[in-house]
Design a protein around this motif. Structure first.
Motif, short mmCIF file in Angstrom:
data_model
loop_
_atom_site.label_atom_id
_atom_site.label_comp_id
_atom_site.label_asym_id
_atom_site.label_seq_id
_atom_site.Cartn_x
_atom_site.Cartn_y
_atom_site.Cartn_z
N ALA A 139 7.00 -6.79 39.68
CA ALA A 139 6.20 -5.59 39.39
C ALA A 139 4.96 -5.55 40.28
O ALA A 139 4.24 -6.54 40.42
CB ALA A 139 5.80 -5.59 37.92
N GLU A 140 4.71 -4.40 40.88
CA GLU A 140 3.59 -4.23 41.82
C GLU A 140 2.31 -3.91 41.06
O GLU A 140 1.72 -2.85 41.21
CB GLU A 140 3.94 -3.15 42.84
CG GLU A 140 5.17 -3.49 43.68
CD GLU A 140 5.62 -2.33 44.55
OE1 GLU A 140 4.83 -1.37 44.71
OE2 GLU A 140 6.75 -2.37 45.07
N THR A 141 1.89 -4.86 40.24
CA THR A 141 0.66 -4.70 39.45
C THR A 141 -0.37 -5.72 39.91
O THR A 141 -0.03 -6.74 40.52
CB THR A 141 0.95 -4.91 37.96
OG1 THR A 141 1.54 -6.20 37.77
CG2 THR A 141 1.91 -3.84 37.44
N GLY A 142 -1.62 -5.45 39.61
CA GLY A 142 -2.68 -6.37 39.99
C GLY A 142 -2.97 -6.31 41.48
O GLY A 142 -2.68 -5.30 42.15
#
Length: 744
Positions: A139-142
């Motif tokens: 997941a492309e979070t942070g």
């Protein structure tokens, strides 16, 4: 300097390499180079790569002098790379459309990290795909980029080399290389991720990870799986050389034990008698690298403890108990199969316990029809060349008269039939034997096929229900797994068979034995054939042999033969040959009243019909690939091409590469014959090109090559293919000048 260097190691992937390279070259993103490393592959990987390199300057090829394995092959590719980023793609895998553009965009958005991890999907022969079950870790979070310590769960994603992009300067600065041996990804991926100053993730499927039916090289049974111990030695040596990486030691210890457990419990990897030594090596590694601290799920704690204690027998007993529970859950179905059977099957089971007879061979063709096709040519050649060989032919009672007197006739479903299948060493067929056949150790099964594939075949039919009908693909795959050898007439056939019939057999690209007869019949014998078929003296005989239409219930073909013979005039005769699957067409063909249409559907040998004719009219039949060996005209009538392509499909554009003149309707067909275009220079050129591509081994010695290889185990004395320019004339029927175009 290109943005990407795509490194493709290639070894025994000839059936998939085209798709792999095309998946790169068809990308919308064009700033890349491809480096194909031919790891001294014994198949056509090298020539295929050279062909691509000749067409596109972005493709480079490295030919290794000897087979080195995936690790050294990838190193050779890295040494040639000049791109900003290194991407690896195995020769049987593919990039998804727009993968490179997606990767490039993510690299730019994350300020060019040392490593970018992207997703993959497992793709199966049926066309189904299954995304990585740990995709949520991408997941492309942070933050756009990070170090591994900030997202350690990334290690749960499959640790392979080909789902990542690596900044080349980072790889060179750290001195990363691939080691030899199995599991070469392990001492590459773990150290790379631990050492990377910046890592980014891409939540997008970029690679299609092909799941080959018989697995990859790591699924083979060999002691080379012991290489895993050396690979983890390298991982821990890397950690020990860098004190700042000590926090990863417990994590690597746990992953090492999980890896050992997976290998130990795999049914097909460790050879018989090696599990105890493997367990001892695993115990030694546990003691050497033990580093408690990483969380371990409860279900795996016992396994890890048994490894540390060296309790091999206890581990094995628990594993056996687990397997037994699985078998009991399938008990009802297994029990029904165990108790079923008739007297014939009881007899067959008894025969399976008796020794295989090394001097016996069983042949069959076209679902137990008469003595024909390549199995017949091989049977005759085997009788002549193999001392003491006893041959049998399986056929229906009504076809027994076609079998030579020296060959034993077996009728399907008899005691003798099942005895022969159980005890004969050699089994030869151009289709599959009875699905109840048990392939025994010591038996050799040769699949000859029945023609060069133009129409879609095998597992490629899974998405063509009109053509597949009620085909049982699961049973088809079980049948394929019994093959030891697959006979191929040319490279085109080899590539199609290995993809459409995926399994572990050996391909023999030796030619088509059923075409040997074309080089052995002289003009006198051809004249006798024509006389037996009642072809009038001085006539030009056209063999009309259409293929089966899967999309039609009624096999009425679009060509009106009565009109054709009337238009062509009295010097032409049509030999009408219905496809063996077209029972309705066979029945109605015999009722024609025109004297110049001869129904030859019941003739036992299509090769004799080819020899007796002056030209072939067909559509999508594989007979065209055989007929061009005679160097006689071929005319294609493709009136229903769109319907046929939609229902069945073909492996190449027949109109773009035909063996002769092409007609798209009856009027065009009539015109082709009226103007002599059917045998003009253009048709001759097309036929020559077609023959050169598809008949390189059809020199009259194909059956001898196969018999010497299979029955005599002779690999050094096989007849070399005779070049097309050196092949002698075949039996040539008398042709007369024909320029008539009448309505009589």
């Amino acid at each position: 300097m290109p943005r990407f260097s795509v490194i493709v190691p290639a070894y025994r992937v000839q059936a998939y390499l085209h798709a792999c390279l095309d998946s790169v070259l068809n990308q919308s993103f064009k700033d890349y180079e491809i480096i194909v490393v031919d790891d001294c592959s014994p198949d056509a990987c090298g020539p295929i790569a050279d062909e691509y390199a000749a067409r596109d300057p972005r493709v480079g090829v490295v030919h290794l002098p000897h087979n080195s394995g995936l690790g050294p092959a990838r190193n050779a590719g890295v040494a040639r790379a000049s791109g900003d980023y290194l991407l690896f793609l195995d020769g049987d895998d593919t990039f998804t459309p727009e993968a490179l553009q997606t990767i490039a965009d993510r690299l730019e958005a994350t300020a060019d990290p040392d490593v970018l991890v992207y997703d993959y999907a497992r793709t199966y022969w049926s066309g189904e795909s299954e995304r990585n079950t740990f995709a949520h870790h991408l997941a492309e979070t942070g933050p756009g980029s990070f170090r591994l310590a900030e997202r350690p769960e990334l290690l749960k994603v499959l640790m392979v080399v080909w789902n990542k992009a690596y900044r080349r300067e980072f790889i060179e600065a750290e001195g990363f290389t691939f080691p030899p041996g199995y599991y070469e990804d392990t001492p590459w991926t773990y150290p790379v991720l631990m050492a990377a100053g910046s890592i980014a993730v891409l939540d997008a499927v970029c690679v299609g990870y092909r799941q080959r039916r018989r697995g990859n090289i790591l699924s083979t049974t060999t002691r080379r799986h012991f290489d895993v111990f050396d690979q983890y030695d390298r991982v821990f040596a890397f950690i020990d050389a860098r004190p700042e990486l000590a926090l990863w030691r417990p994590v690597m210890f746990r992953r090492m034990l999980d890896h050992f457990s997976t290998l130990y419990t795999s049914q097909a990897r460790l050879p018989r008698g090696t599990r105890a030594p493997f367990f001892r090596r695993a115990r030694a590694h546990c003691r050497r690298y033990r580093a408690p601290g990483a969380p371990v799920p409860g279900r795996t704690r016992l396994r890890h403890a048994l490894f540390r204690l060296g309790a091999h027998r206890t581990y094995r007993a628990l594993w056996a108990a687990q397997q037994l529970r699985r078998r009991l859950r399938r008990g009802n179905a297994t029990l029904r199969r165990a108790v079923r059977g008739t007297a014939l099957q009881v007899h067959y089971r008894v025969q399976l316990r008796l020794p295989v007879r090394p001097g016996e061979a069983v042949f069959a063709a076209y679902w137990n029809r008469g003595y024909t096709c390549s199995p017949a040519a091989l049977e005759a050649t085997a009788r002549a060349l193999v001392p003491g060989l006893r041959t049998s032919w399986i056929c229906r009672p009504e076809d027994a008269h076609t079998v030579p007197a020296a060959t034993r006739v077996l009728h399907p479903g008899t005691f003798a039939y099942w005895t022969a299948l159980a005890r004969s060493k050699y089994l030869v067929n151009n289709v599959n034997f009875d699905h109840r056949l048990v392939k025994r150790r010591g038996q050799v099964l040769l699949q000859t096929h029945h023609g060069t594939p133009l129409k879609t075949m095998g597992t490629d039919l899974v998405h063509r229900p009109a053509a597949a009908g009620s085909m049982d693909f699961a049973q088809l795959l079980r049948n394929i797994d019994k093959w030891d050898f697959s006979l191929s007439a040319n490279q085109h056939s080899t590539l199609v068979w290995e993809r459409a019939y995926p399994s572990g057999y050996t391909t023999l690209e030796y030619g088509s034995p059923r075409n040997d007869v074309f080089h052995r019949v002289d003009s006198a014998e051809t004249a006798r054939l024509r006389e037996r078929l009642a072809i009038p003296a001085g006539s030009t005989a056209l063999l009309y042999a259409p293929t089966h239409r899967d999309y039609r219930r009624d096999q009425h073909h679009p060509l009106d033969l009565d009109r054709l013979v009337r238009v062509l005039g009295p010097r032409f005769v049509v030999l009408a040959r219905s496809h063996y699957l077209d029972e309705t067409a066979r029945t109605t063909a015999g009722h024609t009243r025109h004297p110049r249409i001869i129904d030859v559907s019941a003739h036992p040998s299509v090769e004799e019909l080819c020899l007796a004719s002056d030209a072939l009219i067909t559509d999508y039949s594989s007979l065209m690939f055989d007929y061009v060996n005679l160097d006689r005209p071929v005319v294609l009538h493709l009136e229903d091409r769109q319907a046929y392509e939609a229902a069945r499909g073909t492996y190449f554009d027949l109109e773009a590469f035909p063996p002769g003149a092409v007609a798209r309707d009856p009027e065009e067909l009539h015109e082709i014959f009226a103007t002599d275009h059917w045998r003009g220079p253009r048709s001759t050129q097309r036929r020559a090109a077609f023959r050169a591509r598809f008949c390189p081994y059809d020199d009259g010695h194909a059956a001898e090559r196969v018999v010497r290889r299979i029955f005599l185990d002779d690999t050094s004395g096989l007849p070399l293919p005779v070049p097309l320019t050196s092949r002698g004339p075949t039996g040539v029927p008398r042709q007369v000048p024909v320029r008539e175009y009448t309505n009589g």
